[in-house]
Design a protein around this motif. Structure first.
Motif, PDB file in Angstrom:
ATOM      1  N   ALA A 121       0.815  -1.204   0.000  1.00  0.00           N
ATOM      2  CA  ALA A 121       0.000   0.000   0.000  1.00  0.00           C
ATOM      3  C   ALA A 121       0.855   1.264   0.000  1.00  0.00           C
ATOM      4  N   ARG A 122       2.181   1.106   0.016  1.00  0.00           N
ATOM      5  CA  ARG A 122       3.092   2.236   0.106  1.00  0.00           C
ATOM      6  C   ARG A 122       3.920   2.329  -1.168  1.00  0.00           C
ATOM      7  N   PRO A 123       3.566   3.213  -2.086  1.00  0.00           N
ATOM      8  CA  PRO A 123       4.333   3.316  -3.327  1.00  0.00           C
ATOM      9  C   PRO A 123       5.759   3.777  -3.063  1.00  0.00           C
ATOM     10  N   CYS A 124       6.683   3.340  -3.885  1.00  0.00           N
ATOM     11  CA  CYS A 124       8.071   3.770  -3.774  1.00  0.00           C
ATOM     12  C   CYS A 124       8.202   5.220  -4.216  1.00  0.00           C
ATOM     13  N   GLY A 125       9.028   5.961  -3.533  1.00  0.00           N
ATOM     14  CA  GLY A 125       9.379   7.306  -3.961  1.00  0.00           C
ATOM     15  C   GLY A 125      10.640   7.279  -4.813  1.00  0.00           C
ATOM     16  N   THR A 126      11.174   8.442  -5.061  1.00  0.00           N
ATOM     17  CA  THR A 126      12.381   8.520  -5.889  1.00  0.00           C
ATOM     18  C   THR A 126      13.646   8.238  -5.095  1.00  0.00           C
ATOM     19  N   GLU A 127      13.605   8.468  -3.778  1.00  0.00           N
ATOM     20  CA  GLU A 127      14.789   8.222  -2.954  1.00  0.00           C
ATOM     21  C   GLU A 127      14.857   6.756  -2.558  1.00  0.00           C
ATOM     22  N   GLU A 128      16.065   6.209  -2.612  1.00  0.00           N
ATOM     23  CA  GLU A 128      16.277   4.798  -2.275  1.00  0.00           C
ATOM     24  C   GLU A 128      17.061   4.712  -0.975  1.00  0.00           C
ATOM     25  N   THR A 129      16.426   5.160   0.100  1.00  0.00           N
ATOM     26  CA  THR A 129      17.067   5.183   1.398  1.00  0.00           C
ATOM     27  C   THR A 129      16.792   3.881   2.143  1.00  0.00           C
ATOM     28  N   VAL A 130      17.584   3.640   3.191  1.00  0.00           N
ATOM     29  CA  VAL A 130      17.380   2.456   4.012  1.00  0.00           C
ATOM     30  C   VAL A 130      16.004   2.526   4.648  1.00  0.00           C
ATOM     31  N   GLY A 131      15.257   1.448   4.578  1.00  0.00           N
ATOM     32  CA  GLY A 131      13.932   1.444   5.163  1.00  0.00           C
ATOM     33  C   GLY A 131      13.123   0.263   4.687  1.00  0.00           C
ATOM     34  N   PRO A 132      11.833   0.238   5.012  1.00  0.00           N
ATOM     35  CA  PRO A 132      10.992  -0.909   4.676  1.00  0.00           C
ATOM     36  C   PRO A 132      10.775  -1.031   3.177  1.00  0.00           C
ATOM     37  N   ALA A 133      10.306  -2.182   2.777  1.00  0.00           N
ATOM     38  CA  ALA A 133      10.014  -2.417   1.362  1.00  0.00           C
ATOM     39  C   ALA A 133       8.881  -1.504   0.904  1.00  0.00           C
ATOM     40  N   CYS A 134       8.921  -1.149  -0.370  1.00  0.00           N
ATOM     41  CA  CYS A 134       7.872  -0.325  -0.951  1.00  0.00           C
ATOM     42  C   CYS A 134       7.444  -0.930  -2.281  1.00  0.00           C
ATOM     43  N   LEU A 135       6.290  -0.494  -2.756  1.00  0.00           N
ATOM     44  CA  LEU A 135       5.702  -1.057  -3.969  1.00  0.00           C
ATOM     45  C   LEU A 135       6.211  -0.313  -5.203  1.00  0.00           C
ATOM     46  N   LEU A 136       6.943  -1.023  -6.050  1.00  0.00           N
ATOM     47  CA  LEU A 136       7.353  -0.471  -7.334  1.00  0.00           C
ATOM     48  C   LEU A 136       6.223  -0.508  -8.341  1.00  0.00           C
ATOM     49  N   SER A 137       5.500  -1.637  -8.372  1.00  0.00           N
ATOM     50  CA  SER A 137       4.447  -1.804  -9.369  1.00  0.00           C
ATOM     51  C   SER A 137       3.520  -2.929  -8.949  1.00  0.00           C
ATOM     52  N   LYS A 138       2.241  -2.764  -9.286  1.00  0.00           N
ATOM     53  CA  LYS A 138       1.256  -3.829  -9.120  1.00  0.00           C
ATOM     54  C   LYS A 138       0.589  -4.044 -10.464  1.00  0.00           C
ATOM     55  N   GLN A 139       0.690  -5.262 -10.984  1.00  0.00           N
ATOM     56  CA  GLN A 139       0.171  -5.558 -12.322  1.00  0.00           C
ATOM     57  C   GLN A 139      -0.916  -6.626 -12.255  1.00  0.00           C
ATOM     58  N   PRO A 140      -2.158  -6.299 -12.619  1.00  0.00           N
ATOM     59  CA  PRO A 140      -3.193  -7.334 -12.711  1.00  0.00           C
ATOM     60  C   PRO A 140      -2.936  -8.208 -13.936  1.00  0.00           C
ATOM     61  N   ALA A 192      -2.305 -11.354  -9.669  1.00  0.00           N
ATOM     62  CA  ALA A 192      -1.672 -10.036  -9.554  1.00  0.00           C
ATOM     63  C   ALA A 192      -0.197 -10.259  -9.257  1.00  0.00           C
ATOM     64  N   ALA A 193       0.641  -9.475  -9.892  1.00  0.00           N
ATOM     65  CA  ALA A 193       2.083  -9.499  -9.651  1.00  0.00           C
ATOM     66  C   ALA A 193       2.463  -8.211  -8.946  1.00  0.00           C
ATOM     67  N   GLU A 194       3.016  -8.330  -7.753  1.00  0.00           N
ATOM     68  CA  GLU A 194       3.448  -7.158  -7.002  1.00  0.00           C
ATOM     69  C   GLU A 194       4.963  -7.169  -6.899  1.00  0.00           C
ATOM     70  N   TYR A 195       5.575  -6.066  -7.320  1.00  0.00           N
ATOM     71  CA  TYR A 195       7.028  -5.945  -7.325  1.00  0.00           C
ATOM     72  C   TYR A 195       7.443  -4.935  -6.262  1.00  0.00           C
ATOM     73  N   LEU A 196       8.307  -5.376  -5.357  1.00  0.00           N
ATOM     74  CA  LEU A 196       8.753  -4.558  -4.240  1.00  0.00           C
ATOM     75  C   LEU A 196      10.228  -4.207  -4.389  1.00  0.00           C
TER      76      LEU A 196
END
Length: 222
Positions: free
Chosen positions: A26-45, A117-121
């Motif tokens: 539920a948390r889209p990735c931002g532009t910064e790639e800092t240390v932290g939890p996984a984020c959603l790059l893309s969700k493809q139905p 659904a394919a979710e890429y983190l």
């Protein structure tokens, strides 16, 4: 001295647990790639999947336009870690028309479903950082651009060492993912699941014996 070091590292592994993994999709990735939890790059139905056995293909391109031209129905274009990536679910022998093939991971143990659904983190973990305990409703595959990986389940641990290491786990078992070694782990994950099921569920009824933490301690002591 070794016992003290082990205790400190085990404590550190506990401190660095990321509380947001269960909400990663539920948390889209931002532009910064800092240390932290996984984020959603893309969700493809995906209304359907190609005939198997299926693999997760990772290919790099010089530009987004080039990647998009090479994409097929089961492809996703993503930008991360200074590169343009084409993620594709296909048979192992498949290759895009252009680009540089980086890896294929599989076969993916996919169960029949009406739709998928394919979710890429994307994630950046310092050594000792983990995720809360969780399960997935479909197989999960991991690819590390850098760093070392430890995946702990009730069956034991799986290790991935060095740039380009990959791991794969089927749906169902509780798991803990930890960055081990001495360098930050930068990586991707694919969760391929039935579209009518949540990809990730946090759990509280399984407690790992700490095998990944022990491996981290050995790595740090070298």
């Amino acid at each position: 001295m070794h016992k003290l070091l082990l205790s400190l590292i085990l404590l550190g592994a506990t401190i660095f647990v990321s509380p947001a993994w269960g909400q990663a999709t539920a948390r889209p990735c931002g532009t910064e790639e800092t240390v932290g939890p996984a984020c959603l790059l893309s969700k493809q139905p995906l209304a359907s999947l190609p005939p198997g056995p299926l693999y997760w293909h990772l290919d790099q391109f010089d530009s987004r336009n080039a990647a998009e031209r090479a994409a097929i129905a089961t492809s996703t274009v993503a930008e991360a870690f200074g590169s343009i990536w084409l993620f594709t679910i296909e048979r192992q022998s498949w290759r895009p028309a252009r680009g540089r093939h980086v890896s294929d991971i599989g076969p993916l143990p996919v169960q029949p479903a009406a739709a998928y659904a394919a979710e890429y983190l994307r994630s950046v973990f310092s050594p000792g950082m983990t995720a809360p305990l969780h399960v997935h409703s479909g197989p999960e595959a991991f690819y590390a651009v850098s760093g070392d990986t430890c995946l702990e389940t009730p069956d034991g641990i799986k290790l991935g060492r060095g740039p380009g290491n990959s791991l794969l786990i089927e749906a169902g078992p509780p798991m803990l993912l930890m960055a081990i070694g001495k360098d930050p782990r930068r990586g991707f994950a694919l969760i391929l699941h039935s579209a009518d099921q949540p990809p990730t569920t946090l759990i509280h009824d399984w407690h790992p014996p700490g095998l990944c933490s022990q491996q981290l301690a050995r790595d740090q002591a070298r």
